[in-house]
Design a protein around this motif. Structure first.
Motif, PDB file in Angstrom:
ATOM      1  N   GLU A 129       3.972  -9.936  14.719  1.00 32.41           N
ATOM      2  CA  GLU A 129       4.467  -9.409  15.985  1.00 32.41           C
ATOM      3  C   GLU A 129       5.720  -9.695  16.360  1.00 32.41           C
ATOM      4  N   ARG A 136       8.974  -6.961  17.005  1.00 28.80           N
ATOM      5  CA  ARG A 136       9.703  -6.990  18.116  1.00 28.80           C
ATOM      6  C   ARG A 136      11.274  -6.863  17.732  1.00 28.80           C
ATOM      7  N   ARG A 137      11.597  -7.759  16.569  1.00 23.69           N
ATOM      8  CA  ARG A 137      13.042  -8.175  16.201  1.00 23.69           C
ATOM      9  C   ARG A 137      13.545  -6.683  15.602  1.00 23.69           C
ATOM     10  N   ARG A 186      12.479  -3.922  16.392  1.00 21.26           N
ATOM     11  CA  ARG A 186      12.527  -2.772  17.245  1.00 21.26           C
ATOM     12  C   ARG A 186      13.709  -2.957  18.020  1.00 21.26           C
ATOM     13  N   ARG A 187      14.204  -4.201  18.483  1.00 23.88           N
ATOM     14  CA  ARG A 187      15.474  -4.570  19.049  1.00 23.88           C
ATOM     15  C   ARG A 187      16.688  -3.988  18.362  1.00 23.88           C
TER      16      ARG A 187
END
Length: 371
Positions: free
Chosen positions: A284, A288-289, A291-292
């Motif tokens: 996860e 998230r990384r 996606r950023r």
């Protein structure tokens, strides 16, 4: 459970040593079952051993652990090779064969146990304990047998390490090298059956497959190396035995076998969540990384197009377009500013030369991929 109790209490010492050794051998051999995608094999073997337990008692007339385990071993091996025979000689797949043998042998075993329980013989009491296990019945001789079998299993693994490793990952290539794959398959299967039979007295028929698979499944989450996986699985299995025994001994009316399995399941859950490569938590975090980073690249490439179309990025029209762009958040802009890709002055912002170069590089890479 205090440390002094371990040394002074005969029963507790036997249970702790027995369950830790059982956990170690199950983790070691269970790794092969997991990697060969034969997870249901442990369940089928443990259930297939039940008729052997009952028949051994009917033939000998005494409830001797050695005779009973020999009967379980023979019955488990017969069930295992029936499964392999069905898969080889029919069109049935392995999961169907496993289900058939499991149901057939377990049903036959339960029938024999029911028959034995109705016999006018006081010796038959306690045979049903093999269904769920009774660690308290472990004797010092049983612990020695477990230790000897574990030592032999380890020796066999070391002697045939290269061959078994090849068989595990590429059976066809192993055969072309001239190795006897049938012998190797029988060898590792026999030791898996032996490990399961050893655990019947402690964990029982119903839960034994979990003891075989849980430590290996937990270890698989932490490594891609077979050697490291086997060591980790052995450690997880041994600790499951020790912690499960300790918890069971500290509370009244807690059966040791189920507690050991629950501790092993806890190792699996922790591994599934916290292992760095495959764990859900780190997966996860990586998602998230990524996606950023994708957000940053998306914003940069959009700005790149705007900058290329406008000679003067500070023109109000260009700034208005940039400020109305919905592909970013204030957090994204701050991150871009930290990396010196954009410059923010009050409520207005613009792209730096460094940011332009980075965006151009991303754009060219995307273009090459599309080509």
């Amino acid at each position: 459970m205090g440390l002094s109790e371990f040394f002074t209490d005969y029963t507790l010492r036997n249970i702790t040593l027995g369950t830790s050794i059982l956990g170690a051998i199950c983790g070691m051999l269970g790794s092969f079952a997991v990697l060969r995608k034969q997870s249901l094999l442990g369940d089928a073997i443990s259930h297939a051993a039940l008729p052997g337990i009952a028949l051994a008692f009917l033939i000998t007339g005494v409830k001797d652990a050695n005779f009973i385990l020999i009967g379980a071993l023979i019955s488990g091996l017969v069930g295992t090779f029936w499964i392999k025979g069905i898969v080889k000689r029919t069109r049935l797949k392995s999961d169907t064969a496993l289900g058939l043998i499991l149901s057939l042998f377990f049903g036959f075993g339960m029938l024999l146990l029911t028959f034995i329980q109705k016999m006018p013989n006081a010796n038959q009491a306690g045979l049903d304990k093999y269904l769920f296990g009774q660690a308290a019945t472990l004797m010092e001789e049983d612990v020695w047998v477990m230790a000897i079998v574990t030592g032999i299993s380890l020796l066999v693994l070391l002697l045939f390490w290269k061959e078994l490793k090849l068989l595990l990952f590429d059976p066809d290539y192993t055969k072309t090298l001239g190795f006897n794959t049938r012998f190797l398959d029988i060898l590792i299967t026999t030791f898996i059956v032996l490990a399961i039979v050893l655990g019947l007295q402690t964990v029982g028929v119903v839960l034994m497959s979990a003891m075989l698979l849980a430590p290996a499944a937990a270890a698989r989450q932490w490594t891609n190396s077979l050697g490291v996986m086997i060591v980790l699985a052995s450690i997880f299995g041994a600790f499951s035995g020790v912690f499960g025994t300790a918890i069971s001994a500290s509370q009244d009316n807690l059966s040791t076998g189920p507690v050991i399995v629950l501790v092993a399941a806890a190792f699996v859950i922790v591994s599934f969540i916290f292992s760095p490569e495959r764990g859900l938590l780190f997966r996860e975090i990586r998602f998230r990384r990524n996606r950023r980073e994708l957000h940053l690249k998306k914003t940069l490439t959009f700005m790149y197009h705007i900058v290329k179309e406008h000679d003067n990025i500070s023109r109000p029209h260009a700034i208005r377009i940039l400020n109305n762009f919905q592909g970013y958040t204030r957090k994204t802009l701050n991150k871009l500013e930290d990396e010196r890709f954009v410059r923010i002055e009050g409520n207005q912002w613009s792209m730096t030369q460094e940011g332009f170069n980075e965006a151009e590089s991303i754009y060219n890479q995307l273009g090459n991929k599309n080509d």
